[in-house]
Design a protein around this motif. Structure first.
Motif, PDB file in Angstrom:
ATOM      1  N   PRO A   1      37.884  46.649  39.106  1.00 56.37           N
ATOM      2  CA  PRO A   1      37.809  45.774  37.925  1.00 56.37           C
ATOM      3  C   PRO A   1      39.066  45.791  37.055  1.00 56.37           C
ATOM      4  N   ASP A   2      39.387  44.625  36.520  1.00 53.79           N
ATOM      5  CA  ASP A   2      40.489  44.506  35.564  1.00 53.79           C
ATOM      6  C   ASP A   2      39.898  44.369  34.161  1.00 53.79           C
ATOM      7  N   THR A   3      40.773  44.179  33.182  1.00 50.35           N
ATOM      8  CA  THR A   3      40.323  44.110  31.789  1.00 50.35           C
ATOM      9  C   THR A   3      39.373  42.927  31.569  1.00 50.35           C
ATOM     10  N   ASP A   4      39.629  41.789  32.207  1.00 47.33           N
ATOM     11  CA  ASP A   4      38.749  40.632  32.036  1.00 47.33           C
ATOM     12  C   ASP A   4      37.335  40.939  32.556  1.00 47.33           C
ATOM     13  N   SER A   5      37.255  41.505  33.766  1.00 50.05           N
ATOM     14  CA  SER A   5      35.934  41.804  34.336  1.00 50.05           C
ATOM     15  C   SER A   5      35.142  42.773  33.462  1.00 50.05           C
TER      16      SER A   5
ATOM     17  N   SER B   1      45.394  40.100  28.993  1.00 48.17           N
ATOM     18  CA  SER B   1      45.606  40.706  30.298  1.00 48.17           C
ATOM     19  C   SER B   1      45.772  39.640  31.382  1.00 48.17           C
ATOM     20  N   ASP B   2      44.844  38.702  31.434  1.00 46.18           N
ATOM     21  CA  ASP B   2      44.884  37.686  32.498  1.00 46.18           C
ATOM     22  C   ASP B   2      46.059  36.713  32.354  1.00 46.18           C
ATOM     23  N   THR B   3      46.491  36.451  31.118  1.00 45.90           N
ATOM     24  CA  THR B   3      47.561  35.459  30.925  1.00 45.90           C
ATOM     25  C   THR B   3      48.898  36.102  30.602  1.00 45.90           C
TER      26      THR B   3
ATOM     27  N   VAL C   1      30.315  37.727  36.445  1.00 47.74           N
ATOM     28  CA  VAL C   1      31.425  37.197  35.647  1.00 47.74           C
ATOM     29  C   VAL C   1      32.734  37.460  36.378  1.00 47.74           C
ATOM     30  N   ASP C   2      33.705  36.579  36.158  1.00 44.49           N
ATOM     31  CA  ASP C   2      35.086  36.760  36.631  1.00 44.49           C
ATOM     32  C   ASP C   2      35.241  36.830  38.154  1.00 44.49           C
ATOM     33  N   HIS C   3      34.260  36.368  38.904  1.00 43.45           N
ATOM     34  CA  HIS C   3      34.409  36.282  40.362  1.00 43.45           C
ATOM     35  C   HIS C   3      33.204  35.529  40.913  1.00 43.45           C
TER      36      HIS C   3
ATOM     37  N   ASP D   1      32.960  31.955  35.570  1.00 46.67           N
ATOM     38  CA  ASP D   1      34.139  32.304  36.362  1.00 46.67           C
ATOM     39  C   ASP D   1      35.266  31.297  36.211  1.00 46.67           C
ATOM     40  N   HIS D   2      36.469  31.736  36.579  1.00 47.15           N
ATOM     41  CA  HIS D   2      37.636  30.833  36.536  1.00 47.15           C
ATOM     42  C   HIS D   2      38.450  30.906  37.835  1.00 47.15           C
ATOM     43  N   HIS D   3      37.752  31.198  38.949  1.00 44.53           N
ATOM     44  CA  HIS D   3      38.435  31.268  40.245  1.00 44.53           C
ATOM     45  C   HIS D   3      38.002  30.127  41.161  1.00 44.53           C
ATOM     46  N   ARG D   4      38.740  29.995  42.256  1.00 50.05           N
ATOM     47  CA  ARG D   4      38.378  29.004  43.267  1.00 50.05           C
ATOM     48  C   ARG D   4      36.995  29.331  43.845  1.00 50.05           C
TER      49      ARG D   4
HETATM   50 MN   LIG Z   1      39.873  36.953  35.170  1.00 53.79          MN
END
Ligand SMILES: [Mn+2]
Length: 307
Positions: free
Chosen positions: A12-16, A147-149, A73-75, A95-98
């Motif tokens: 996990p990253d900060t967004d997750s 983090s994400d941007t 969330v986030d995936h 989510d914001h992924h493909r």
């Molecule tokens: Mn993210």
């Protein structure tokens, strides 16, 4: 009442991590008995957030029981999700992924937007539904967006992310840019990690055009903090190339202050890198990429185009 679990992706990253916690609050607002959990250890950047807030992170889980109700969330990709997801029930995705292989047997809520961060979508939901955003919520969301941007400087960053960041800064009542830069800097400290760990930290495998390529990215406040360990990092890269039968390993060191990257490329297909970026690798296998910070938008596409 049955408990619904909210999780971000593995590794996990900060967004997750932060978006899961804020999503718990949104779910509870709608009377849902929800609990945010995480699928792995916090990285140093995310640790900074919890120290700053003097808060404990959510508990960690590895797998879920059959029939467990989930909010993702986030995936959305199965490979990035909690173990045994196939036997769980997904109630919602934010989510914001493909989306490539997502399928459910039952109807669900699906919130997707091509913005820079999941937290931006959560901010918009909270605003629209008039859910109160506390100071702590605002700092969690600011952390995720930064983090994400890469503090709003990545080409993945949209106007929505910037607007959310500015509004959240007012609620948090902090100098959000200074806070976020300190958070990002905390994440760049890899001095106590072995080269074997460093080359796996954020490695993404690409299998296309008959080639096997790994692109690993680390952030740095000063490129030389990482580049000075080039010899041992190259040794670890070469081991990965051999063990994983790779044609190319690209190690990307991203300067978060000046927003550019230096890469080290090894393998039998380094000509792909030279074609992709229109310049020759230096005799030390490195190449400077001015203005390049996003793997997703600025590194993967030119590489794939030149396979
Ligand atoms: Mn993210």
């Amino acid at each position: 009442m049955e408990k619904i679990l909210i999780t971000g992706h593995k590794n996990p990253d900060t967004d997750s991590i932060c978006s899961s916690i804020v999503m718990e609050k949104i779910a509870k607002h709608f009377g849902v008995n929800a609990e945010a959990v995480r699928l792995g250890d916090l990285n140093k950047e995310t640790e900074y957030v919890f120290k700053y807030l003097n808060k404990e992170p959510q508990r960690m889980i590895e797998k879920v029981d059959d029939g467990q109700k989930l909010i993702l969330v986030d995936h959305n990709e199965a490979g990035q999700s909690v173990e045994n997801r196939d036997n769980a029930e997904i109630l919602a995705v934010i989510d914001h992924h493909r989306i490539t292989d997502f399928k459910t047997p039952t109807p669900l809520y699906y919130f997707a937007k091509p913005v820079g961060c999941t937290a931006t979508i959560l901010y918009e939901i909270m605003t629209e539904k008039k859910i109160e955003i506390s100071k702590e919520d605002a700092i969690l969301l600011i952390s995720a967006i930064s983090s994400d941007t890469l503090l709003l400087k990545s080409p993945t960053c949209t106007k929505e992310d910037i607007d959310a960041f500015n509004e959240l800064e007012k609620i948090a009542q902090i100098d959000a840019k200074t806070y976020a830069l300190n958070m990002l800097k905390a994440g760049t400290d890899i001095s106590d990690l072995t080269p074997e760990t460093i080359v796996e930290l954020d490695a993404k495998l690409l299998e296309e055009g008959g080639k096997r390529i790994i692109i690993d990215q680390v952030n740095a406040a000063d490129i030389n903090d990482v580049f000075s360990r080039k010899d041992e990092i190259e040794e670890a890269m070469n081991k990965e190339i051999k063990d994983k039968k790779l044609n190319l390993f690209i190690f990307v060191i991203t300067d978060i202050i000046n927003t550019n990257s230096k890469i080290i490329a090894l393998g039998d297909s380094t000509d792909i890198v030279e074609k992709a970026f229109g310049q020759k690798l230096d005799s030390d296998n490195s190449m400077m990429l001015e203005g390049v910070v996003s793997r997703k938008k600025q590194i993967v596409p030119p590489i794939v185009k030149n396979l």
